[in-house]
Design a protein around this motif. Structure first.
Motif, short mmCIF file in Angstrom:
data_model
loop_
_atom_site.label_atom_id
_atom_site.label_comp_id
_atom_site.label_asym_id
_atom_site.label_seq_id
_atom_site.Cartn_x
_atom_site.Cartn_y
_atom_site.Cartn_z
N ASN A 73 49.42 37.04 46.94
CA ASN A 73 49.61 35.67 46.60
C ASN A 73 49.92 35.35 45.18
N ALA A 74 49.67 36.15 44.15
CA ALA A 74 50.05 35.92 42.88
C ALA A 74 51.42 36.11 42.75
N VAL A 75 52.15 37.02 43.36
CA VAL A 75 53.63 37.27 43.53
C VAL A 75 54.23 36.14 44.15
N ARG A 76 53.80 35.73 45.26
CA ARG A 76 54.47 34.78 46.03
C ARG A 76 54.35 33.46 45.71
N TYR A 77 53.27 33.11 45.06
CA TYR A 77 52.95 31.55 44.90
C TYR A 77 52.94 31.15 43.32
N SER A 78 53.11 32.15 42.60
CA SER A 78 52.63 31.77 41.17
C SER A 78 54.03 31.80 40.17
N ASP A 79 55.26 32.34 40.70
CA ASP A 79 56.37 32.54 40.15
C ASP A 79 56.17 33.09 38.52
N SER A 80 55.33 34.17 38.69
CA SER A 80 54.94 34.69 37.52
C SER A 80 55.74 36.01 37.33
N GLU A 81 56.02 36.70 35.95
CA GLU A 81 56.71 37.48 35.73
C GLU A 81 55.81 38.96 35.74
N ARG A 82 54.56 38.68 35.48
CA ARG A 82 53.66 39.84 35.42
C ARG A 82 52.26 39.33 35.99
N ILE A 83 51.65 40.20 36.48
CA ILE A 83 50.43 40.12 37.06
C ILE A 83 49.36 40.90 36.42
N SER A 84 48.10 40.65 35.82
CA SER A 84 47.34 41.33 35.32
C SER A 84 46.13 41.59 36.23
N CYS A 85 45.47 42.86 36.36
CA CYS A 85 44.40 43.10 37.25
C CYS A 85 43.43 43.74 36.48
N ALA A 86 42.30 43.40 36.66
CA ALA A 86 40.76 44.09 36.42
C ALA A 86 39.98 44.56 37.47
N LEU A 87 39.78 45.65 37.33
CA LEU A 87 38.89 46.35 38.58
C LEU A 87 37.69 46.84 37.95
N ARG A 88 36.60 46.48 38.51
CA ARG A 88 35.39 47.00 37.75
C ARG A 88 34.63 47.34 39.02
N VAL A 89 33.56 48.71 38.58
CA VAL A 89 32.66 48.93 39.83
C VAL A 89 31.17 48.71 38.75
N ILE A 90 30.36 47.74 39.44
CA ILE A 90 29.20 47.54 38.43
C ILE A 90 27.93 47.60 39.41
N GLY A 91 27.19 48.64 39.23
CA GLY A 91 26.16 48.80 40.43
C GLY A 91 26.64 49.00 41.47
N ASP A 92 26.30 48.26 42.58
CA ASP A 92 26.73 48.39 44.07
C ASP A 92 27.69 47.34 44.19
N ALA A 93 28.47 46.68 43.37
CA ALA A 93 29.48 45.71 43.30
C ALA A 93 30.63 46.38 42.93
N ILE A 94 31.85 45.62 43.47
CA ILE A 94 33.29 45.99 42.93
C ILE A 94 33.72 44.56 42.75
N ARG A 95 34.06 44.37 41.50
CA ARG A 95 34.63 43.00 40.90
C ARG A 95 36.36 43.27 40.75
N VAL A 98 42.54 39.20 39.56
CA VAL A 98 43.97 39.25 39.51
C VAL A 98 44.37 37.84 38.60
N ALA A 99 45.09 37.83 37.73
CA ALA A 99 45.42 37.08 36.86
C ALA A 99 47.29 36.77 36.70
N ASP A 100 47.44 35.41 37.19
CA ASP A 100 49.15 35.42 37.25
C ASP A 100 49.20 34.30 35.74
N GLN A 101 50.57 34.04 35.68
CA GLN A 101 50.89 33.18 34.75
C GLN A 101 50.90 31.50 34.97
N GLY A 102 50.22 31.35 36.01
CA GLY A 102 49.77 29.85 36.40
C GLY A 102 51.01 28.93 36.55
#
Length: 164
Positions: A73-95, A98-102
């Motif tokens: 979605n960030a690639v298709r709809y944001s017209d960004s040049e780069r996408i930033s991702c943060a992946l976290r495992v916290i306890g029993d959760a996965i967060r 995905v940040a685009d250039q808006g």
């Protein structure tokens, strides 16, 4: 404490090429070109983090699908040049963040696709698989951050952690 968007900028030391760094912690933050061909690389980073933390099975598969949808979605709809991702495992959760250039004209939101449409169901899938998800502006005003949290239903007795 830095905001989520600032954390995307601060997690990795400057000058390191995130595309070449192995995933060695409970958190992986990286930046990729906004190209559809980079979705697989983002999923590979997620798989590496989950394997390191001993997370396998359905929740890992679901997390891969959610990341794919958000990145695409960030690639298709944001017209960004780069996408930033943060992946976290916290306890029993996965967060997943995905940040685009808006540069997109609208904020991501689920919609009902027609039967013959090839796309338009991604956020419905995210909504079905994630415990929670949302959209927020990046604090610096330079983009949009879409996040999702998934929980391992089979890990209610134990947090998601490396297998001993």
């Amino acid at each position: 404490m830095p905001s989520s968007h600032d954390a995307l900028k601060l997690e990795r030391p400057a000058g390191l090429d995130a595309r070449r760094q192995p995933c060695t912690s409970r958190t992986d933050v990286f930046h990729l070109p906004a190209l559809g061909s980079c979705v697989g690389e983002a999923r590979g980073r997620l798989r590496a983090l989950l394997a390191e933390r001993g997370v396998h099975g359905e929740v890992g598969d679901d997390a891969g699908l959610v990341l794919s949808e958000l990145f695409t979605n960030a690639v298709r709809y944001s017209d960004s040049e780069r996408i930033s991702c943060a992946l976290r495992v916290i306890g029993d959760a996965i967060r997943i963040e995905v940040a685009d250039q808006g540069r997109g004209l609208t904020e991501p939101q689920p919609r009902r696709a027609e039967v013959d449409e090839e796309g338009g169901r991604g956020l419905l899938l995210v909504n079905a698989l994630a415990t929670a998800w949302g959209v927020q502006s990046c604090p610096d005003g330079g983009g949009r951050l879409v996040w999702a949290v998934l929980r391992d239903a089979g890990a209610s007795a134990q947090p998601l952690s490396p297998k001993a």
